[in-house]
Design a protein around this motif. Structure first.
Motif: not given
Length: 227
Positions: A18-24, A30-32, A34-38, A202-212
């Motif tokens: 997870a730490w390695i992925v977080s560096k990406l 917000q991205g992390l 949403l990634l965790c939620g998915g 609402r913290a990120v654009p819808i495209g990024s929201f779905l992508t994460f």
């Protein structure tokens, strides 16, 4: 204690990944989240729920899920007046602690089987990699220091070892084990959807929201097929 050590190694390995992925994502909060939620949604859909349905009666799981949702509401209402970020990690930790109990009790009941050791040791190491990944991602998404994660991992390992010992002497009914898994499922589902996904819609654009979210789900799919 040995299996508790294996669990600690497993969740720690998941944490390192997870730490390695977080560096990406350069630790984008917000991205992390949403990634965790998915990832948690995928973990439920691909692993935890199918396994629970296969092992226990649906009624006991549904009953536990209802209790878990009530517990989620109570704990969230108690926690949120002080901070909007703490409850997600707190509730996720409780959910994963509860999730370890039926497995550890089952292991305790089967310790007398001489053919049990290698298979369950391997299973234990692999099964908890996703949990370490989820907890680490949750903590990183909230900007918390990773030393606190060590305490969480140690707590999980101690809980696992304790209930293996209890399971060696006490038989937990299938109804009770199904209830515990139902509570765990409900807490993980409510936390992932409410605290990690909807909280950041609402913290990120819808495209990024779905992508994460999709990337998190695909990572859980990868874990599912690898372990």
């Amino acid at each position: 204690m040995i299996l508790g050590g294996f669990l600690f190694m497993s969740v720690s390995a998941g944490g390192v990944f997870a730490w390695i992925v977080s560096k990406l994502f350069q630790q984008t909060t917000q991205g992390l989240s949403l990634l965790c939620g998915g990832f948690l949604v995928g973990l439920l859909a691909l692993d935890i729920i199918p396994s629970a349905i296969h092992m226990y009666q649906t009624f006991s799981i549904i009953l536990g899920a209802l209790m878990g949702y009530l517990l989620f509401q109570v704990l969230r209402n108690v926690s949120h007046p002080t901070t909007a970020k703490t409850p997600s990690l707190f509730l996720l930790t409780i959910a994963l602690l509860l999730h370890t109990i039926p497995l550890s009790m089952t292991i305790g009941n089967a310790l007398g089987d001489s053919t049990f050791g290698i298979a369950i040791t391997t299973s234990t190491i692999l099964h908890h990699l996703p949990e370490g990944f989820a907890l680490t991602t949750a903590m990183l998404s909230q900007g918390k220091k990773l030393w606190g994660l060590l305490l969480v991992f140690i707590s999980l390992s101690m809980c696992f070892s304790l209930f293996i010992w209890i399971g060696h002497y006490v038989n937990l009914t299938d109804l009770a084990q199904g209830n515990l898994l139902g509570i765990s499922i409900s807490l993980i589902a409510a936390t992932s959807i409410s605290e990690f996904i909807l909280h950041n819609r609402r913290a990120v654009p819808i495209g990024s929201f779905l992508t994460f979210i999709l990337m998190g789900y695909l990572l859980s799919w990868l874990f599912h097929h690898l372990v």
